[in-house]
Design a protein around this motif. Structure first.
Motif, PDB file in Angstrom:
ATOM      1  N   HIS A   1       0.775  -1.131   0.221  1.00 39.80           N
ATOM      2  CA  HIS A   1       0.094  -0.117   0.223  1.00 39.80           C
ATOM      3  C   HIS A   1       0.966   1.271   0.013  1.00 39.80           C
ATOM      4  N   SER A   2       2.065   1.233   0.472  1.00 38.56           N
ATOM      5  CA  SER A   2       2.870   2.493   0.458  1.00 38.56           C
ATOM      6  C   SER A   2       3.496   2.822  -0.712  1.00 38.56           C
ATOM      7  N   TRP A   3       3.224   1.910  -1.878  1.00 35.21           N
ATOM      8  CA  TRP A   3       3.619   2.166  -3.213  1.00 35.21           C
ATOM      9  C   TRP A   3       2.461   3.088  -3.931  1.00 35.21           C
ATOM     10  N   ARG A   4       1.353   3.380  -3.142  1.00 36.56           N
ATOM     11  CA  ARG A   4       0.304   4.231  -3.792  1.00 36.56           C
ATOM     12  C   ARG A   4       0.921   5.467  -3.551  1.00 36.56           C
ATOM     13  N   THR A   5       0.506   6.381  -4.395  1.00 37.99           N
ATOM     14  CA  THR A   5       0.729   7.978  -4.442  1.00 37.99           C
ATOM     15  C   THR A   5      -0.531   8.657  -5.131  1.00 37.99           C
ATOM     16  N   ALA A   6      -0.749   9.950  -4.645  1.00 41.14           N
ATOM     17  CA  ALA A   6      -1.592  10.662  -5.254  1.00 41.14           C
ATOM     18  C   ALA A   6      -1.620  10.743  -6.785  1.00 41.14           C
ATOM     19  N   ALA A   7      -0.388  10.463  -7.625  1.00 40.83           N
ATOM     20  CA  ALA A   7      -0.337  10.536  -8.891  1.00 40.83           C
ATOM     21  C   ALA A   7      -0.601   9.418  -9.452  1.00 40.83           C
ATOM     22  N   ASN A   8      -0.512   8.123  -8.775  1.00 37.75           N
ATOM     23  CA  ASN A   8      -0.997   6.906  -9.485  1.00 37.75           C
ATOM     24  C   ASN A   8      -2.211   6.440  -8.821  1.00 37.75           C
ATOM     25  N   SER A   9      -2.913   6.976  -7.966  1.00 39.77           N
ATOM     26  CA  SER A   9      -3.951   6.452  -7.455  1.00 39.77           C
ATOM     27  C   SER A   9      -5.085   7.706  -7.389  1.00 39.77           C
ATOM     28  N   ALA A  10      -5.022   9.059  -7.495  1.00 39.31           N
ATOM     29  CA  ALA A  10      -5.946   9.947  -7.500  1.00 39.31           C
ATOM     30  C   ALA A  10      -5.831  10.968  -8.642  1.00 39.31           C
ATOM     31  N   GLY A  11      -5.186  10.602  -9.926  1.00 41.28           N
ATOM     32  CA  GLY A  11      -5.209  11.388 -10.601  1.00 41.28           C
ATOM     33  C   GLY A  11      -6.416  12.245 -11.076  1.00 41.28           C
ATOM     34  N   TYR A  12      -7.488  11.434 -11.109  1.00 39.80           N
ATOM     35  CA  TYR A  12      -8.661  12.165 -11.539  1.00 39.80           C
ATOM     36  C   TYR A  12      -9.274  13.171 -10.785  1.00 39.80           C
ATOM     37  N   LEU A  13      -8.738  13.367  -9.447  1.00 42.32           N
ATOM     38  CA  LEU A  13      -9.085  14.556  -8.471  1.00 42.32           C
ATOM     39  C   LEU A  13      -8.146  15.587  -8.525  1.00 42.32           C
ATOM     40  N   LEU A  14      -6.913  15.308  -8.953  1.00 41.42           N
ATOM     41  CA  LEU A  14      -6.002  16.328  -8.524  1.00 41.42           C
ATOM     42  C   LEU A  14      -6.066  17.674  -9.346  1.00 41.42           C
ATOM     43  N   PRO A  15      -6.406  17.570 -10.483  1.00 41.03           N
ATOM     44  CA  PRO A  15      -6.882  18.908 -11.042  1.00 41.03           C
ATOM     45  C   PRO A  15      -7.899  19.905 -10.449  1.00 41.03           C
ATOM     46  N   HIS A  16      -8.583  19.192  -9.521  1.00 41.92           N
ATOM     47  CA  HIS A  16      -9.752  20.113  -8.789  1.00 41.92           C
ATOM     48  C   HIS A  16      -9.417  20.604  -7.255  1.00 41.92           C
ATOM     49  N   LEU A  17      -8.011  20.200  -6.943  1.00 40.40           N
ATOM     50  CA  LEU A  17      -7.539  20.820  -5.643  1.00 40.40           C
ATOM     51  C   LEU A  17      -6.737  22.032  -5.865  1.00 40.40           C
ATOM     52  N   HIS A  18      -6.942  22.836  -4.850  1.00 46.53           N
ATOM     53  CA  HIS A  18      -6.339  24.053  -4.541  1.00 46.53           C
ATOM     54  C   HIS A  18      -6.112  24.330  -2.809  1.00 46.53           C
ATOM     55  N   ALA A  19      -5.197  25.295  -2.778  1.00 41.71           N
ATOM     56  CA  ALA A  19      -4.473  25.544  -1.652  1.00 41.71           C
ATOM     57  C   ALA A  19      -5.296  25.795  -0.568  1.00 41.71           C
ATOM     58  N   GLU A  20      -6.640  26.520  -0.658  1.00 44.04           N
ATOM     59  CA  GLU A  20      -7.489  26.720   0.435  1.00 44.04           C
ATOM     60  C   GLU A  20      -8.491  25.789   0.926  1.00 44.04           C
ATOM     61  N   MET A  21      -8.318  24.547   0.085  1.00 41.52           N
ATOM     62  CA  MET A  21      -9.332  23.426   0.502  1.00 41.52           C
ATOM     63  C   MET A  21      -9.116  22.742   1.725  1.00 41.52           C
ATOM     64  N   ASN A  22     -10.140  22.187   2.599  1.00 40.44           N
ATOM     65  CA  ASN A  22     -10.057  21.425   3.551  1.00 40.44           C
ATOM     66  C   ASN A  22     -10.191  19.915   3.123  1.00 40.44           C
ATOM     67  N   LEU A  23      -9.674  18.915   3.411  1.00 40.22           N
ATOM     68  CA  LEU A  23      -9.936  17.692   2.793  1.00 40.22           C
ATOM     69  C   LEU A  23     -10.067  16.673   3.736  1.00 40.22           C
ATOM     70  N   LEU A  24     -11.036  15.946   3.672  1.00 39.27           N
ATOM     71  CA  LEU A  24     -11.056  14.432   4.647  1.00 39.27           C
ATOM     72  C   LEU A  24     -10.720  13.442   3.924  1.00 39.27           C
ATOM     73  N   ASP A  25      -9.726  12.628   4.171  1.00 40.28           N
ATOM     74  CA  ASP A  25      -9.211  11.467   3.565  1.00 40.28           C
ATOM     75  C   ASP A  25      -9.503  10.229   4.575  1.00 40.28           C
ATOM     76  N   ILE A  26     -10.537   9.205   3.888  1.00 42.41           N
ATOM     77  CA  ILE A  26     -10.916   8.249   4.615  1.00 42.41           C
ATOM     78  C   ILE A  26     -10.060   6.796   4.337  1.00 42.41           C
ATOM     79  N   GLY A  27      -9.897   6.120   5.463  1.00 43.06           N
ATOM     80  CA  GLY A  27      -9.309   4.789   5.278  1.00 43.06           C
ATOM     81  C   GLY A  27      -7.739   5.161   4.552  1.00 43.06           C
ATOM     82  N   THR A  28      -6.814   5.668   5.554  1.00 44.77           N
ATOM     83  CA  THR A  28      -5.576   6.290   4.858  1.00 44.77           C
ATOM     84  C   THR A  28      -4.507   5.472   4.989  1.00 44.77           C
ATOM     85  N   GLY A  29      -4.756   4.337   5.673  1.00 45.54           N
ATOM     86  CA  GLY A  29      -3.587   3.176   5.644  1.00 45.54           C
ATOM     87  C   GLY A  29      -2.149   3.607   6.068  1.00 45.54           C
TER      88      GLY A  29
END
Length: 255
Positions: free
Chosen positions: A12-40
């Motif tokens: 599971h440590s192989w996983r990164t935002a780039a290889n596992s959340a690419g569909y989300l990344l363009p929508h993020l910006h520095a003012e956001m609060n994010l809840l990450d569930i089941g973070t391992g």
């Protein structure tokens, strides 16, 4: 389903935002609060924290959450014990609610998405990604690897999960009342020498030493069968023609 054996955490440590959340990344910006569930082990979490203002990382119990704490390095990550079916946060608390490879393991994925909607602010994003084990493609297929896939899906369902969650995400999100749902799919491919060593190596351990092995024993699977599966993964990893792709479903939705 997987437990937290060292081989699982290494995988599971192989996983990164780039290889596992690419569909989300363009929508993020520095003012956001994010809840990450089941973070391992927190590798995706730490990457996301570099793109937003604040992250709350959750796991199901304190022992598991300690794994996340040891894996994140950024100061804007907070950790909390939480059950996705009953999140301990106020309504409309977060701009983004993210869960990677979580809904395949929970008892009630629709209820989980309803809770994710509840804590997501109007105009925010619910982002979920899960694998579809029915769509795994392996070359060369061998009988022990076929047994592994059949066994994995059987054990996952016996634990109350859904190993083929990916293509079900859209229907679950619609049932939960999500709006403006954008479905997509992406794949992991392991075919280089390094990638085969990673995937085959971790699974050769997991089938004999992780919670997978314990659950298999509970269902009467003999150790000899698990040993044959483990050897098949080592053989596959050493084969220069070895290839595996894992298809994932994704949804990006509004609450």
């Amino acid at each position: 389903m997987h437990g937290h054996h060292a081989s699982v955490l290494r995988a599971h440590s192989w996983r990164t935002a780039a290889n596992s959340a690419g569909y989300l990344l363009p929508h993020l910006h520095a003012e956001m609060n994010l809840l990450d569930i089941g973070t391992g082990p927190g590798t995706i979490t730490d990457d996301l924290a570099g793109l937003v203002g604040r992250v709350v990382a959750t796991e199901i119990d304190e022992a598991t959450l300690a794994t996340t704490r040891s894996g994140v390095s950024r100061d804007n990550v907070e950790c909390a014990v939480a059950d996705v079916h009953n999140l301990p946060f106020a309504d409309a608390s977060f701009d983004v609610v993210h869960a990677h490879q979580v809904l395949q393991h929970v008892a009630d994925p629709v209820r989980a998405l309803i809770e994710m909607r509840r804590v997501c602010r109007p105009g925010g994003y619910i982002a979920v990604r899960d694998v579809d084990y029915s769509a795994i493609s392996v070359h060369p297929w061998t009988p022990p690897l076929t047994q592994w896939l059949d066994l994995y899906r059987r054990l996952a369902r016996a634990d109350g999960g859904e190993p083929d969650a990916g293509p079900r995400l859209l229907s679950w999100a619609r049932a939960a009342g999500c709006r403006d749902i954008v479905p997509s799919a992406s794949v992991w491919c392991f075919a280089t020498d390094e990638d085969r060593a990673y995937w085959g190596g971790t699974w050769s351990e997991r089938v004999q030493h992780s919670r997978f092995a314990e659950r298999a024993a509970d269902h009467g699977v003999p150790e000899s069968e698990l040993a044959a599966i483990a050897q098949a993964w080592r053989t596959w990893a050493d084969d220069p023609d070895g290839w595996i792709t894992l298809t994932h479903g994704e949804i990006l939705a509004r609450p």
